[in-house]
Write an enzyme that holds these catalytic residues in place. Structure first.
Site, PDB file in Angstrom:
ATOM      1  CG  HIS A  28      12.789  35.262  38.342  1.00 30.04           C
ATOM      2  ND1 HIS A  28      12.928  34.671  37.112  1.00 30.04           N
ATOM      3  CD2 HIS A  28      12.447  36.561  38.089  1.00 30.04           C
ATOM      4  CE1 HIS A  28      12.695  35.554  36.164  1.00 30.04           C
ATOM      5  NE2 HIS A  28      12.385  36.713  36.725  1.00 30.04           N
ATOM      6  CG  HIS A  82       1.487  41.672  35.928  1.00 35.92           C
ATOM      7  ND1 HIS A  82       2.030  42.773  36.549  1.00 35.92           N
ATOM      8  CD2 HIS A  82       2.520  41.048  35.311  1.00 35.92           C
ATOM      9  CE1 HIS A  82       3.328  42.803  36.339  1.00 35.92           C
ATOM     10  NE2 HIS A  82       3.657  41.770  35.591  1.00 35.92           N
ATOM     11  CG  ASP A 100      20.258  32.762  31.319  1.00 32.77           C
ATOM     12  OD1 ASP A 100      19.489  31.781  31.426  1.00 32.77           O
ATOM     13  OD2 ASP A 100      21.478  32.699  31.530  1.00 32.77           O
ATOM     14  CG  HIS A 151       8.168  34.884  35.412  1.00 32.98           C
ATOM     15  ND1 HIS A 151       7.926  35.883  36.330  1.00 32.98           N
ATOM     16  CD2 HIS A 151       9.238  35.300  34.695  1.00 32.98           C
ATOM     17  CE1 HIS A 151       8.790  36.856  36.191  1.00 32.98           C
ATOM     18  NE2 HIS A 151       9.618  36.526  35.215  1.00 32.98           N
TER      19      HIS A 151
END
Length: 384
Positions: free
Chosen positions: A336, A263, A306, A300
């Site tokens: 998240h 990934h 943000d 992560h």
């Protein structure tokens, strides 16, 4: 954007006499950034571009903040933002800090009754729905679904829409918007490993030149206030220009994804940058091809930024219950990652058809009153 472009008629040498057929001088204007140190263009006007006759009114259009300090993940249903006729009135600021205003707009009508200039910020308009033409002092840029329009601060423009069904994601940046530095050599040319190149740009064409001394309404945004001003002479009176500072378009469909055996992190999707945030494009791509790869992103923590993700189209592999036009906000301070079941579902899959725009800011984003009206209310609990 360090690329040279020109339109119309120009004198052979800058800052020298350039005369109209009747012998009068054209009026030269430097359109520059960062004092005299940044990118600039030289424009040649029929009239003086300085002729302000009247300031009619000034209106505070600053975003109304509802949550100044937020740690809750949000999902905003942006298609619930109301459509409005006027291009500027349709704008709904949703997430803001001292570097950026992120919002959506659903304008129904073309902007033809006045001219607009944002002197606070560079503007990024991402076209989710609709087609038309961006009309600027530098020329015209046709646009369609999937186009980014990058409009440097101070650019005078109008915009034409071909239908009334238009949806736009926009960002107002108080720092200049550039292509990523790591994709450019020391001359400014995009390198071979860049996911796009100069051929992909939509540059201004079909320069419009109007010659009159009539009164024209200009709306100028400065320090969060919209000033309505009357100018003498048509703003699109440029007979020619050249330089490096001008609006341009780029289609998200021309972004070539960078893939790997395992990934790849979000920076491989980066499309634009400032000193305060980055803009990334998620496009259809082959999944990771290591025999034990997990194509879904790993969990992560956003410790320093943000993350705002605007979902455009396709199958959003890492999310459950997300639809086109939804906006997710993952604030700094909490981790998240993929929704329950997403990592397992991704194993063995060969590719993604998702299309999305991500903006990562280096300062926390405040949430506006407009945003709370679009919030689904329980997204932050969707990982349970």
């Amino acid at each position: 954007m360090p690329i040279y472009h020109k339109q119309g008629e120009l004198p052979p040498k800058r800052h020298t006499q350039f005369r109209k057929p009747n012998g009068e001088l054209y009026s030269e204007q430097l359109f520059g950034t960062i004092g005299f140190d940044g990118m600039s263009s030289l424009l040649y006007h029929h009239n003086r571009p300085t002729m302000v006759k009247e300031i009619l009114k000034s209106t505070d259009v600053s975003p109304k903040i509802a949550l100044e300090k937020n740690i809750r993940s949000l999902k905003l249903v942006s298609f619930n933002a109301p459509a409005k006729d006027d291009f500027l009135e349709a704008r709904e600021p949703l997430l803001v800090n001292s570097d950026i205003i992120i919002g959506v707009a659903a304008p129904r009508k073309s902007l033809r009754d006045y001219f607009y200039k944002n002197t606070d910020a560079d503007e990024m308009l991402f076209i989710h729905k609709g087609t038309g033409t961006l009309r600027t002092i530098f020329g015209q840029i046709p646009f369609e679904y999937g186009d980014y329009l990058i409009i440097p601060r101070g650019t005078i423009y109008q915009i034409d829409f071909n239908t009334e069904d238009n949806r736009i994601l926009y960002a107002e940046s108080f720092s200049p918007i550039y292509t990523p530095k790591r994709y450019r050599n020391w001359f400014g040319q995009l390198l071979e490993h860049s996911p796009f190149c100069e051929r992909d740009y939509k540059l201004p064409q079909n320069l419009e030149t109007f010659i009159d001394t009539n009164e024209h309404l200009m709306k100028v945004k400065k320090q969060g206030v919209m000033h309505e001003m009357v100018y003498i002479g048509h703003p699109f009176d440029v007979v020619g220009w050249d330089g490096y500072n001008f609006p341009y378009g780029f289609s998200i469909h021309n972004f070539e994804p960078i893939t790997g055996r395992i990934h790849q992190p979000p920076p491989v999707h980066q499309t634009f940058e400032t000193n305060a945030f980055v803009i990334c494009s998620f496009v259809p791509r082959l999944y990771d091809y290591h025999r034990l790869s997990i194509p879904a992103p790993y969990n992560h923590s956003n410790i320093d930024s943000d993350e705002m993700l605007y979902y455009v189209d396709g199958d959003f592999m890492s999310r459950n219950g997300v639809q086109p036009g939804n906006i997710s906000l993952h604030p700094a301070g909490i981790p998240h990652g993929p929704h329950p079941g997403a990592a397992e579902r991704s194993i063995g899959q060969k590719g993604s058809e998702e299309l999305a725009v991500m903006i990562d800011t280096f300062k926390p984003l405040m949430v506006t009153e407009n945003a709370l009206k679009l919030d689904d209310g329980d997204y932050y609990q969707s990982w349970l």
